[in-house]
Scaffold this motif. Structure first.
Motif, PDB file in Angstrom:
ATOM      1  N   THR A   1      53.943 154.585  39.845  1.00 41.86           N
ATOM      2  CA  THR A   1      54.901 153.934  40.743  1.00 41.86           C
ATOM      3  C   THR A   1      54.599 154.299  42.199  1.00 41.86           C
ATOM      4  O   THR A   1      54.589 153.429  43.081  1.00 41.86           O
ATOM      5  CB  THR A   1      56.328 154.366  40.376  1.00 41.86           C
ATOM      6  OG1 THR A   1      56.555 154.067  39.001  1.00 41.86           O
ATOM      7  CG2 THR A   1      57.353 153.663  41.232  1.00 41.86           C
ATOM      8  N   LEU A   2      54.328 155.565  42.438  1.00 36.61           N
ATOM      9  CA  LEU A   2      54.024 156.021  43.798  1.00 36.61           C
ATOM     10  C   LEU A   2      52.783 155.312  44.344  1.00 36.61           C
ATOM     11  O   LEU A   2      52.790 154.776  45.459  1.00 36.61           O
ATOM     12  CB  LEU A   2      53.816 157.544  43.792  1.00 36.61           C
ATOM     13  CG  LEU A   2      53.325 158.164  45.102  1.00 36.61           C
ATOM     14  CD1 LEU A   2      54.348 157.941  46.219  1.00 36.61           C
ATOM     15  CD2 LEU A   2      53.039 159.653  44.931  1.00 36.61           C
ATOM     16  N   LEU A   3      51.716 155.258  43.555  1.00 33.66           N
ATOM     17  CA  LEU A   3      50.486 154.612  44.028  1.00 33.66           C
ATOM     18  C   LEU A   3      50.702 153.113  44.284  1.00 33.66           C
ATOM     19  O   LEU A   3      50.170 152.577  45.255  1.00 33.66           O
ATOM     20  CB  LEU A   3      49.354 154.800  43.019  1.00 33.66           C
ATOM     21  CG  LEU A   3      48.729 156.193  42.934  1.00 33.66           C
ATOM     22  CD1 LEU A   3      47.471 156.150  42.092  1.00 33.66           C
ATOM     23  CD2 LEU A   3      48.413 156.745  44.318  1.00 33.66           C
ATOM     24  N   TYR A   4      51.480 152.465  43.426  1.00 30.12           N
ATOM     25  CA  TYR A   4      51.751 151.037  43.624  1.00 30.12           C
ATOM     26  C   TYR A   4      52.453 150.807  44.961  1.00 30.12           C
ATOM     27  O   TYR A   4      52.198 149.815  45.640  1.00 30.12           O
ATOM     28  CB  TYR A   4      52.593 150.475  42.462  1.00 30.12           C
ATOM     29  CG  TYR A   4      51.767 149.930  41.319  1.00 30.12           C
ATOM     30  CD1 TYR A   4      50.747 150.694  40.744  1.00 30.12           C
ATOM     31  CD2 TYR A   4      51.985 148.653  40.810  1.00 30.12           C
ATOM     32  CE1 TYR A   4      49.987 150.199  39.698  1.00 30.12           C
ATOM     33  CE2 TYR A   4      51.222 148.152  39.765  1.00 30.12           C
ATOM     34  CZ  TYR A   4      50.219 148.928  39.211  1.00 30.12           C
ATOM     35  OH  TYR A   4      49.462 148.425  38.177  1.00 30.12           O
ATOM     36  N   MET A   5      53.327 151.738  45.335  1.00 30.89           N
ATOM     37  CA  MET A   5      54.005 151.580  46.632  1.00 30.89           C
ATOM     38  C   MET A   5      53.047 151.878  47.777  1.00 30.89           C
ATOM     39  O   MET A   5      53.080 151.224  48.816  1.00 30.89           O
ATOM     40  CB  MET A   5      55.233 152.491  46.694  1.00 30.89           C
ATOM     41  CG  MET A   5      56.347 152.020  45.772  1.00 30.89           C
ATOM     42  SD  MET A   5      57.900 152.873  46.071  1.00 30.89           S
ATOM     43  CE  MET A   5      57.519 154.515  45.516  1.00 30.89           C
ATOM     44  N   LEU A   6      52.166 152.862  47.578  1.00 25.97           N
ATOM     45  CA  LEU A   6      51.244 153.232  48.657  1.00 25.97           C
ATOM     46  C   LEU A   6      50.279 152.091  48.989  1.00 25.97           C
ATOM     47  O   LEU A   6      49.861 151.941  50.139  1.00 25.97           O
ATOM     48  CB  LEU A   6      50.439 154.484  48.280  1.00 25.97           C
ATOM     49  CG  LEU A   6      51.230 155.802  48.208  1.00 25.97           C
ATOM     50  CD1 LEU A   6      50.292 156.960  47.859  1.00 25.97           C
ATOM     51  CD2 LEU A   6      51.961 156.087  49.527  1.00 25.97           C
ATOM     52  N   CYS A   7      49.913 151.274  47.990  1.00 29.67           N
ATOM     53  CA  CYS A   7      48.934 150.217  48.272  1.00 29.67           C
ATOM     54  C   CYS A   7      49.594 148.861  48.494  1.00 29.67           C
ATOM     55  O   CYS A   7      48.905 147.874  48.708  1.00 29.67           O
ATOM     56  CB  CYS A   7      47.895 150.131  47.153  1.00 29.67           C
ATOM     57  SG  CYS A   7      48.548 149.438  45.651  1.00 29.67           S
TER      58      CYS A   7
END
Ligand SMILES: Nc1ncnc2c1ncn2[C@@H]1O[C@H](COP(=O)(O)OP(=O)(O)O)[C@@H](O)[C@H]1O
Ligand SMILES: [Mg+2]
Lengths: 249, 244
Positions: free
Chosen positions: B43-49
């Motif tokens: 979830t965190l990576l999806y928001m970062l990109c």
């Protein structure tokens, strides 16, 4: 390629059972298999028979192309655009269980007694299969593939081209292949009305003339057509999905 | 260069997975985020990109908000995300294809990076023909082919066997040294985090936050994996994981 061998074994087995029937209980109406085969061979040497076969092949081929051209793209769009699916799905769900073949008289009334009605009837039945199978296949596409495209900055157009269409192809072709059986059955039915061309007509006409050997020649012809369509679509399916080739294949 | 401020994600249904995540990554650095399965790393990576919009908070890259995916940020999804119907070459070039780069150029660039990743000669194969390690190399090649400013990786090595994993971790580190592309890598493996993170963020809690930032002295030096400092850092990360 072991398909011819498999077919040969099945044909041999059927011929044995048939021979037993012809020698026994059904002897007075059933020609012997070798008589039927001889009639088939005789018919294969006649241009008129090939004319019937060609008409049948053209009808089923046209119906398959028509059904595919309409149902495959529509299935991909419905499977990937939930709003379109919500709008159209009720029509599909409500009409899916209706036996489309009963609409044949309506087709004849609306489209006339020509080829449009016959081809349209077969195409309609095939199209339902292709539409539903393709749509469900597209819905089941691994969302990771779509994330991949979107993470690279791709839009719906890119997703269609690089994910949805290639993922849908195997489903569409499987439906087309499984539909060949039904389409030959429907072909027989639509060829037994208001036409003097086609293997369906040939079978019914031989039956009417009590020429049972020729009737079987027609049945053989129609079976061969069914096998050819099935193998042809399987070939298409395999070509379109070569990426599925397993290790060492 | 990459900054995340007070990122919160509440999924439809009302479950808040992440709350108030702050994160910063400077040019030429790396960050490993370590946390247990299901804590919200993906979830965190999806928001970062930019693949997922945070419920609150914001992400910026060099000061500009990241609202949607951009070629400046490449992400390697969990389990690689290769398209099975495309060849290795087409998979590696996919980012450039989407950007509309002409075929000759994108293939030349993809070939060069594939060769660097040890995949010369495999360009025409389909992913199903490759081992897990080779598939991961293709995924890394795809990321580098697009020449991003930042690379995000979601548990890139967790489904590989031990030997392949160490080899690929080393290959990633070599690429990073050569290119200097900063990366954020999320993992549930403490060893991996300590080997690949210049800093290690420890994720935990409900909803999850980045509770601790553990520095990693000796990161990137030859023999780091066997140095006493490595084990000390790993101990510190384990202790932090137990606390949060
Ligand atoms: N699209 C989603 N909708 C609802 N809940 C989700 C969604 N994606 C993930 N979750 C939930 O959020 C939590 C964190 O998931 P994830 O980010 O995949 O964790 P991790 O990558 O650390 O294993 C999990 O409990 C998961 O069930
Ligand atoms: Mg995950």
């Amino acid at each position: 390629m072991r398909a011819p061998l498999r077919y040969a074994a099945v044909v041999a087995l059927l011929a044995l059972g048939w021979k037993a029937l012809a020698l026994g209980p059904a002897g007075d109406v059933l020609p012997h298999p070798e008589q039927a085969l001889a009639a088939f061979a005789r018919q294969l040497g006649r241009a008129e028979f090939w004319g019937h076969a060609g008409a049948s092949a053209a009808r089923s081929g046209a119906a398959m192309i028509l059904a595919w051209a309409v149902a495959f793209p529509l299935g991909v769009l419905m499977g990937s655009l939930p709003r379109l699916d919500r709008a159209l799905a009720p029509f599909v769900t409500l009409t899916y269980p209706v036996p489309k073949i009963v609409l044949l008289p309506v087709f004849f009334l609306l489209l006339g007694l020509g080829e449009a009605s016959r081809v349209g009837m077969i195409a309609l039945i095939l199209a339902y299969q292709i539409l539903v199978t393709t749509r469900d296949g597209v819905r089941a596409v691994n969302p990771k593939y779509l994330d991949t495209i979107h993470s690279l900055g791709g839009t719906y157009r890119h997703a269609l081209r690089h994910v949805l269409l290639p993922a849908a192809l195997p489903h569409g072709f499987t439906a087309l292949r499984l539909g060949t059986g039904v389409s030959v059955a429907v072909l027989f039915f639509v060829e037994s009305f208001a036409t003097q061309r086609g293997l369906g007509y040939f079978i019914m006409d031989s039956w009417g003339r009590l020429d049972y050997a020729d009737m079987f020649a027609g049945i053989f012809g129609m079976s061969a057509l069914g096998v050819a369509l099935y193998e042809g679509t399987e070939l298409l399916e395999r070509r379109a999905c070569r990426w599925r080739a397993r290790r060492g294949a | 260069m990459l900054r995340a401020e007070k990122l919160t994600m509440t999924y439809p249904g009302g479950r808040t997975v992440l709350a108030g995540v702050d994160l910063e990554l400077d040019q030429g650095r790396t960050l490993a985020v370590v946390g247990p399965s299901g804590c919200g790393k993906t979830t965190l990576l999806y928001m970062l990109c930019g693949l997922a919009a945070p419920s609150a908070g914001r992400v910026t890259l060099d000061g500009a908000p990241v609202a949607a995916p951009t070629p400046d940020i490449a992400i390697i999804l969990q389990d690689y995300g290769l398209l099975p119907w495309k060849t290795v070459l087409d998979n590696a070039a996919l980012g450039l294809t989407v950007q509309g780069v002409p075929r000759a150029e994108r293939e030349a660039r993809a070939r060069a990076v594939l060769a660097e990743m040890g995949l010369a000669g495999r360009e025409r194969d389909h992913p199903a023909r490759l081992s897990g390690g080779e598939q991961q190399r293709v995924a890394i090649a795809r990321a580098f082919t697009a020449r991003p400013k930042l690379l995000l990786m979601d548990e890139p090595f967790s489904s590989l066997d031990f030997i392949t994993r160490e080899k690929l971790q080393q290959a990633l580190l070599d690429s990073w040294r050569q290119r200097g592309t900063p990366f954020v890598l999320v993992t549930h493996s403490v060893e991996e985090a300590v080997f690949l993170g210049a800093d290690i963020a420890v994720m935990g809690g409900r909803p999850a936050r980045l509770a601790r930032l553990v520095p990693n002295p000796g990161f990137g030096e030859p023999g780091h994996r066997d140095a006493p400092g490595f084990h000390a850092t790993a101990r510190a990360v384990r202790a932090a994981l137990a606390e949060v």
